[in-house]
Structures are given as structure tokens and as C-alpha cells.
Design an enzyme around this catalytic site. Structure first.
Site, PDB file in Angstrom:
ATOM      1  N   LYS A  13       7.423 116.418 -76.294  1.00 23.47           N
ATOM      2  CA  LYS A  13       8.771 115.921 -76.608  1.00 23.47           C
ATOM      3  C   LYS A  13       9.327 115.091 -75.457  1.00 23.47           C
ATOM      4  CE  LYS A  13      10.717 120.052 -77.070  1.00 23.47           C
ATOM      5  NZ  LYS A  13       9.695 121.062 -76.939  1.00 23.47           N
ATOM      6  N   ARG A  87      17.526 124.392 -81.065  1.00 19.34           N
ATOM      7  CA  ARG A  87      16.405 125.330 -80.949  1.00 19.34           C
ATOM      8  C   ARG A  87      16.525 126.466 -81.959  1.00 19.34           C
ATOM      9  NH1 ARG A  87      13.899 123.525 -76.036  1.00 19.34           N
ATOM     10  NH2 ARG A  87      12.674 125.138 -75.099  1.00 19.34           N
ATOM     11  N   ARG A 126       0.711 121.441 -65.730  1.00 27.73           N
ATOM     12  CA  ARG A 126       1.787 120.471 -65.447  1.00 27.73           C
ATOM     13  C   ARG A 126       2.273 120.574 -64.000  1.00 27.73           C
ATOM     14  NH1 ARG A 126       6.259 120.056 -69.854  1.00 27.73           N
ATOM     15  NH2 ARG A 126       6.364 122.314 -69.619  1.00 27.73           N
ATOM     16  N   ARG A 161       6.689 124.146 -62.465  1.00 30.95           N
ATOM     17  CA  ARG A 161       7.883 124.810 -62.993  1.00 30.95           C
ATOM     18  C   ARG A 161       7.635 126.305 -63.047  1.00 30.95           C
ATOM     19  NH1 ARG A 161       9.564 121.680 -68.471  1.00 30.95           N
ATOM     20  NH2 ARG A 161       9.843 123.819 -69.160  1.00 30.95           N
ATOM     21  N   ARG A 172       7.377 131.770 -74.898  1.00 32.41           N
ATOM     22  CA  ARG A 172       8.122 130.619 -75.425  1.00 32.41           C
ATOM     23  C   ARG A 172       7.579 130.231 -76.799  1.00 32.41           C
ATOM     24  NH1 ARG A 172       7.299 126.256 -71.159  1.00 32.41           N
ATOM     25  NH2 ARG A 172       8.786 125.017 -72.296  1.00 32.41           N
TER      26      ARG A 172
HETATM   27  P1  AMP Z   1      12.317 123.071 -72.245  1.00 29.10           P
HETATM   28  O1  AMP Z   1      12.309 122.275 -70.999  1.00 29.10           O
HETATM   29  O2  AMP Z   1      12.976 122.346 -73.397  1.00 29.10           O
HETATM   30  O3  AMP Z   1      10.976 123.621 -72.604  1.00 29.10           O
HETATM   31  O4  AMP Z   1      13.248 124.347 -71.965  1.00 29.10           O
HETATM   32  C1  AMP Z   1      12.953 125.301 -70.964  1.00 29.10           C
HETATM   33  C2  AMP Z   1      13.720 126.611 -71.265  1.00 29.10           C
HETATM   34  O5  AMP Z   1      15.134 126.341 -71.277  1.00 29.10           O
HETATM   35  C3  AMP Z   1      13.441 127.211 -72.643  1.00 29.10           C
HETATM   36  O6  AMP Z   1      12.296 128.036 -72.629  1.00 29.10           O
HETATM   37  C4  AMP Z   1      14.721 128.006 -72.887  1.00 29.10           C
HETATM   38  O7  AMP Z   1      14.758 129.211 -72.145  1.00 29.10           O
HETATM   39  C5  AMP Z   1      15.789 127.090 -72.297  1.00 29.10           C
HETATM   40  N1  AMP Z   1      16.315 126.126 -73.315  1.00 29.10           N
HETATM   41  C6  AMP Z   1      16.106 124.777 -73.361  1.00 29.10           C
HETATM   42  N2  AMP Z   1      16.748 124.220 -74.396  1.00 29.10           N
HETATM   43  C7  AMP Z   1      17.380 125.239 -75.036  1.00 29.10           C
HETATM   44  C8  AMP Z   1      18.195 125.320 -76.198  1.00 29.10           C
HETATM   45  N3  AMP Z   1      18.501 124.232 -76.923  1.00 29.10           N
HETATM   46  N4  AMP Z   1      18.674 126.537 -76.561  1.00 29.10           N
HETATM   47  C9  AMP Z   1      18.403 127.653 -75.836  1.00 29.10           C
HETATM   48  N5  AMP Z   1      17.616 127.651 -74.747  1.00 29.10           N
HETATM   49  C10 AMP Z   1      17.110 126.461 -74.325  1.00 29.10           C
END
Ligand code: AMP
Length: 215
Positions: A13, A87, A126, A161, A172
Site C-alpha cells: 500500500k 481498518r 524491510r 520498524r 497484524r
Molecule cells: P501500518 O503502517 O499501516 O501497517 O500500521 C502500523 C500499525 O499502526 C498497525 O498495525 C496498527 O496498530 C496501527 N494502525 C495504523 N493504521 C490504523 C488504523 N486506521 N486504525 C487502527 N490502527 C491503525
């Protein structure tokens, strides 16, 4: 035009959003990136965010909606891509309502798919440059740094990360299946869902450009 990118973890994404931002001037709204910025503050909320993000669960909807509202307020008149948001169903409904209040709507939800084994490699391999934010992957020839662990451009030590471990990936992924995957149906029923496979970055991006061109 507002676009939602819907996908399991590490489906690409972020990469697709960056390409759309660079080539077509979209504003990239990644709730994951907004949360990672908020992590740098030294307060109770940052502690809560770190704990939740490292557990693979979802951050509270009200925190997410506040971040998105703030970001959207500065994007009037621009095309936006929502990356990693919504999400869950609650966030999807809140986004529809928020956009409607600004006389905007979602033109298309792009569901990006990738085999789970590849997503896992993309996650645990990553590495990111702390300075220019360029993302590398130690498992794929095309995206390895030239010198192990150093950014090609800044020569900075690359970072991993804290949520990019196999254990957190599995959590996740489970959260994605339970909370986010039901949105595939949600957008399909609205007649705005399109699916794109992302095993090859260029092909996936061309397919997305074609979809957007047909809207
Ligand atoms: P990402 O970088 O999008 O993979 O997000 C990393 C982490 O941030 C996720 O595993 C969630 O814990 C949190 N997170 C990101 N976006 C959301 C969202 N829209 N709603 C809730 N938690 C989020």
C-alpha cells in the site's frame, strides 16, 4: 478524487501510494505514518500507541479519526489516497460521513492482494533510512541496499520498524482478517471495489493507473 487502499500487511500500500503521490500529485494519508510521528512525543498517548502497534492490534478509532480529520482539513481541493485506513467498519462509516460533510466521497477502493509468504518476507526484510525514509528490503535483489545496512543516498544506518517481526506480522495478519477484510464486502456492495495483485510493483502500479483512468 479520493481513493482507499485496502490490503493485508505488507501488500505494498505504501509503495503504491508513494508512486501515486509522486506521479499524479495525490496527497498520501497513511494513518500508520501519522501514528509513527505521534510516537516521538513523550506523553501517555505515545506509550499507549507503542504498546498497541507492537501488539499488532488496532489503535482506538477516536485517535485515528482525529488524525485523519486534521490531515484532511489541509487537503481541500486535492486528490487523496487513504493508506491503511479505514481498518474496520466503524472507521469506514466515519470516513464516509466525514467526506460527505466536505461534499467529497470515495471514488474507488483498491484491494491489493499478495501471497502471505511474500508479505511476510517484505515485512521482516524491510529496512528504512531514518533520514530520507527510503525503504529497502534485504530479501529482494532489486531493493537491497548497495552496502549492507547503509542507505545508498544518505549513508545512514538503516532501521527496522519495531513491529516488523514475524510474531507481530502474524498478529497484524489476524487483525486484518478479523477487522479489515470485511471492508472488501462493504466497498463491493457500494460498487466501488477493484482488485489488483501486487507481486510485481510496475505491473500493479500500471493496473492501478488504468483503473483510475477509467473512473
Ligand atoms: P501500518 O503502517 O499501516 O501497517 O500500521 C502500523 C500499525 O499502526 C498497525 O498495525 C496498527 O496498530 C496501527 N494502525 C495504523 N493504521 C490504523 C488504523 N486506521 N486504525 C487502527 N490502527 C491503525
Amino acid at each position: 478524487m479520493n481513493i482507499v487502499l485496502l490490503a493485508p500487511p505488507a501488500a505494498g500500500k505504501g509503495t503504491m501510494s508513494e508512486l501515486l503521490e509522486k506521479n499524479y500529485g495525490f496527497i498520501h494519508i497513511s494513518t500508520g505514518d501519522l501514528l509513527r510521528e505521534a510516537l516521538h512525543q513523550e506523553n501517555e498517548q505515545a506509550k499507549y500507541l507503542k504498546e498497541i502497534m507492537e501488539s499488532g492490534k488496532l489503535v482506538d478509532d477516536s485517535i485515528i479519526m482525529n488524525l485523519v480529520k486534521e490531515k484532511l482539513a489541509t487537503s481541500q481541493g486535492h486528490n487523496c489516497i487513504f493508506d491503511g485506513f479505514p481498518r474496520n467498519k466503524n472507521q469506514a462509516l466515519a470516513l464516509d460521513e466525514l467526506l460527505a460533510s466536505m461534499s467529497r466521497k470515495i471514488a474507488c477502493a483498491i484491494y491489493i492482494t499478495v501471497p502471505k509468504e511474500i508479505a511476510l518476507k517484505r515485512t521482516v526484510g524491510r529496512r528504512t533510512c531514518p533520514q530520507c525514509k527510503k525503504v529497502y528490503n534485504i530479501y529482494f535483489e532489486v531493493s537491497k541496499p548497495k552496502v549492507e545496512n547503509l542507505c545508498d543516498t544518505c549513508q545512514q544506518m538503516l532501521e527496522t520498524r519495531t513491529d516488523d517481526t514475524e510474531l507481530v506480522f502474524e498478529k497484524r495478519y489476524d487483525t486484518y482478517l478479523k477487522e479489515t477484510a470485511p471492508l472488501i464486502d462493504y466497498y463491493q456492495q457500494k460498487g466501488i471495489l477493484k482488485e489488483v495483485e501486487n507481486q510485481n510493483k510496475e505491473e500493479a502500479f500500471n493496473n492501478i493507473v488504468q483503473i483510475l483512468g477509467e473512473l
